[in-house]
Design a protein around this motif. Structure first.
Motif, PDB file in Angstrom:
ATOM      1  N   SER A  76       0.827  -1.207   0.000  1.00  0.00           N
ATOM      2  CA  SER A  76       0.000   0.000   0.000  1.00  0.00           C
ATOM      3  C   SER A  76       0.862   1.258   0.000  1.00  0.00           C
ATOM      4  O   SER A  76       1.939   1.300   0.592  1.00  0.00           O
TER       5      SER A  76
ATOM      6  N   LYS B 191       1.147   4.600   1.413  1.00  0.00           N
ATOM      7  CA  LYS B 191       0.651   5.392   2.535  1.00  0.00           C
ATOM      8  C   LYS B 191       1.037   6.868   2.362  1.00  0.00           C
ATOM      9  O   LYS B 191       2.087   7.186   1.787  1.00  0.00           O
TER      10      LYS B 191
ATOM     11  N   GLU C 137      -2.397   5.038  -7.523  1.00  0.00           N
ATOM     12  CA  GLU C 137      -2.854   3.892  -6.712  1.00  0.00           C
ATOM     13  C   GLU C 137      -3.906   3.043  -7.428  1.00  0.00           C
ATOM     14  O   GLU C 137      -4.362   2.046  -6.859  1.00  0.00           O
TER      15      GLU C 137
ATOM     16  N   LYS D 295      -5.038  -0.705  -5.971  1.00  0.00           N
ATOM     17  CA  LYS D 295      -6.405  -0.769  -5.435  1.00  0.00           C
ATOM     18  C   LYS D 295      -7.210  -1.859  -6.151  1.00  0.00           C
ATOM     19  O   LYS D 295      -7.943  -2.625  -5.512  1.00  0.00           O
TER      20      LYS D 295
ATOM     21  N   TYR E  37      -8.138  -2.456   0.695  1.00  0.00           N
ATOM     22  CA  TYR E  37      -6.960  -1.611   0.487  1.00  0.00           C
ATOM     23  C   TYR E  37      -6.886  -0.467   1.499  1.00  0.00           C
ATOM     24  O   TYR E  37      -5.818  -0.191   2.063  1.00  0.00           O
ATOM     25  N   ASN E  38      -7.990   0.202   1.744  1.00  0.00           N
ATOM     26  CA  ASN E  38      -7.971   1.348   2.651  1.00  0.00           C
ATOM     27  C   ASN E  38      -7.579   0.951   4.068  1.00  0.00           C
ATOM     28  O   ASN E  38      -6.874   1.689   4.764  1.00  0.00           O
TER      29      ASN E  38
ATOM     30  N   GLN F 262      -5.574  -1.571   4.823  1.00  0.00           N
ATOM     31  CA  GLN F 262      -4.136  -1.834   4.790  1.00  0.00           C
ATOM     32  C   GLN F 262      -3.350  -0.532   4.719  1.00  0.00           C
ATOM     33  O   GLN F 262      -2.297  -0.387   5.356  1.00  0.00           O
ATOM     34  N   LYS F 263      -3.849   0.404   3.965  1.00  0.00           N
ATOM     35  CA  LYS F 263      -3.176   1.696   3.810  1.00  0.00           C
ATOM     36  C   LYS F 263      -3.076   2.434   5.142  1.00  0.00           C
ATOM     37  O   LYS F 263      -2.090   3.152   5.399  1.00  0.00           O
TER      38      LYS F 263
END
Length: 486
Positions: free
Chosen positions: A310, A312, A343, A347, A357-358, A360-361
């Motif tokens: 991810s 960040k 991304e 994603k 994904y969000n 993990q991010k």
């Protein structure tokens, strides 16, 4: 007997020849219509924290099933992707290959990544995009400076006026520039030369250098091989370090589904490592010749680096900060980091794998050592205060403290077992250390339960010992007082 022979008529022959020619035409047409797309992927196989983006995918064939799925779609039914894995020892040559369009995808460390992005943004043909990370350390661990094990140098400042090398343009070079800026040192502080990991390693071993700075895994690998000692780790800069993946935008725009397929194979590679890190480290040694103990140190539980693709916000902030460091020294072109990041593909890869994904991010969690300490009979509640012992030819056992870890080493040795490697954690930074390479603060006020505290740096161990009324101790000395009965 009727000996009359029947011959095909001209009409029959013509029909058969016509059918055959038509069939051949179909084959030729199909062959002419099929397209082979060669995808150059620039890897760094000996840079241990990039292996899940390259050699693991290659050797395990993890991309094959996703390409087979693409082949079933109308867009890709007549396209054959040919993977051209090209191995490099550092990031800058990967950028050169991408600029020349010999590579479409590449992986490299943080400073080379931003130079890659700036180089493409300054050009007119196409741009590069950051599409995923591979691994990171949030505080900068992984890059480091080593000296010969018998040298009198223990801190960066000891190297003033000395011969030092680093691969120019690498993440380790960026670390050095940041350390110099923090200390107000000018470029003439030391006699700095550019040397590849291979050249720097040889020169350090032959004592033609006073110090060599390098990226993953060399600041751990060289001490493990027995001729070097680390005196500075990138964690002291407190600036994150990471390796990531970039793609040529023209390629990604034309074949976005391939990019997503590649990133899904990256996710699979990460899962493969985490599922059985000892087995993974052993295979990685076979493929890269980087010892399994070093690979495990980086990629195993509580490892120096965290596998996480991810992108960040903190990484983009770091790239902007790194760009400022290089800009102030006139070493990089203008660069728009926000425009560089894309991304979309990672994603989509998460979505197709059924992952969030969000979530993990937003997370910085890695996987840690755990379970119950079999020697001291305690649950492992604070992994970064514990340790691990890997018995040669056997398994890996986790312990709840440095003292219990050393007790586990001692117990195994008394049972006639050979120790492959033992790990403890630096009290100051929490990074994983080779137990036999660490400095220790030892307090034996309570002989039944001596206090054993490991450190990366000699000065930190001395400071702790002075504060606690203990003394500086070697691995041999702490092993001698370690208890095997918990």
């Amino acid at each position: 007997m009727d000996r009359t022979r029947s011959f095909p008529t001209l009409t029959t022959t013509t029909r058969k020849m016509g059918a055959a020619l038509a069939f051949i035409g179909v084959l030729i047409g199909a062959a002419a219509h099929a397209e082979t797309v060669t995808v150059g992927i620039g890897t760094q196989n000996t840079t241990t924290n990039t292996v899940t983006g390259g050699i693991v995918i290659d050797k395990l064939g993890l991309l094959d099933k996703y390409l087979a799925e693409l082949k079933k779609t109308p867009k890709y039914k007549d396209i054959d992707f040919k993977l051209d894995w090209q191995n490099f020892t550092s990031g800058p040559p990967v950028t050169n290959g991408m600029v020349a369009n010999k590579l479409q995808i590449g992986m490299m460390g943080d400073y080379p990544l931003l130079v890659n992005g700036a180089t493409f943004q300054a050009g007119t043909e196409t741009k590069s995009e950051l599409i995923a990370l591979i691994a990171y350390n949030v505080n900068g661990a992984g890059n480091g400076m080593v000296v010969h094990k018998d040298s009198p140098y223990y801190e960066l400042s000891d190297l003033k006026g000395k011969k030092v090398s680093v691969p120019f343009g690498s993440a380790a070079h960026g670390m050095l520039l940041k350390a110099m800026e923090d200390r107000g040192w000018k470029e003439d502080f030391w006699d700095l030369a550019s040397q590849s990991p291979e050249v720097g390693t040889t020169n350090l071993q032959e004592r033609k250098l006073d110090g060599h700075a390098d990226f993953v895994p060399f600041a751990e690998l060289l001490p493990y091989r027995g001729f070097a000692r680390k005196i500075f780790d990138g964690v002291e800069t407190r600036v994150p370090t990471f390796h990531g993946i970039v793609v040529r935008k023209d390629f990604a725009d034309k074949y976005p589904e391939f990019v997503v397929a590649y990133l899904k194979s990256l996710l699979d590679a990460n899962d493969w490592v985490r599922k059985n890190p000892a087995v993974a480290a052993t295979r990685i040694e076979e493929w890269t010749k980087i010892e399994k103990e070093v690979a495990y140190m980086f990629l195993g539980p509580s490892g120096v680096h965290t596998l996480d693709p991810s992108i960040k916000p903190k990484w983009i902030e770091t790239v902007k900060y790194d760009h400022g460091v290089l800009s102030r020294m006139g070493r990089v072109k203008d660069f728009n980091a926000d425009a560089w990041v894309n991304e979309t593909y990672i994603k989509q890869a998460f979505k197709e794998k059924g992952l969030d994904y969000n979530k993990q991010k937003a997370s910085f969690a890695g996987y840690e050592i755990g379970g119950t300490d079999p020697l001291c009979k305690k649950p492992i509640k604070s992994p970064r205060e514990g340790g691990e012992v890997w018995v040669e030819g056997g398994g890996i056992t986790a312990y709840s403290s440095a003292a219990c870890t050393l007790g586990g080493v001692k117990k195994a040795l008394t049972e006639g077992k050979k120790i492959g490697v033992a790990f403890v954690f630096d009290k100051t930074t929490g990074i994983k250390l080779f137990a036999d390479k660490a400095f220790y603060a030892l307090s034996a006020k309570n002989p039944k339960q001596p206090e054993i505290v490991p450190f990366l740096l000699k000065k930190d161990a001395e400071a702790w010992a002075a504060k606690s009324g203990g003394r500086l101790a070697s691995y041999t000395e702490v092993l001698a007082v370690a208890k095997v009965g918990g």
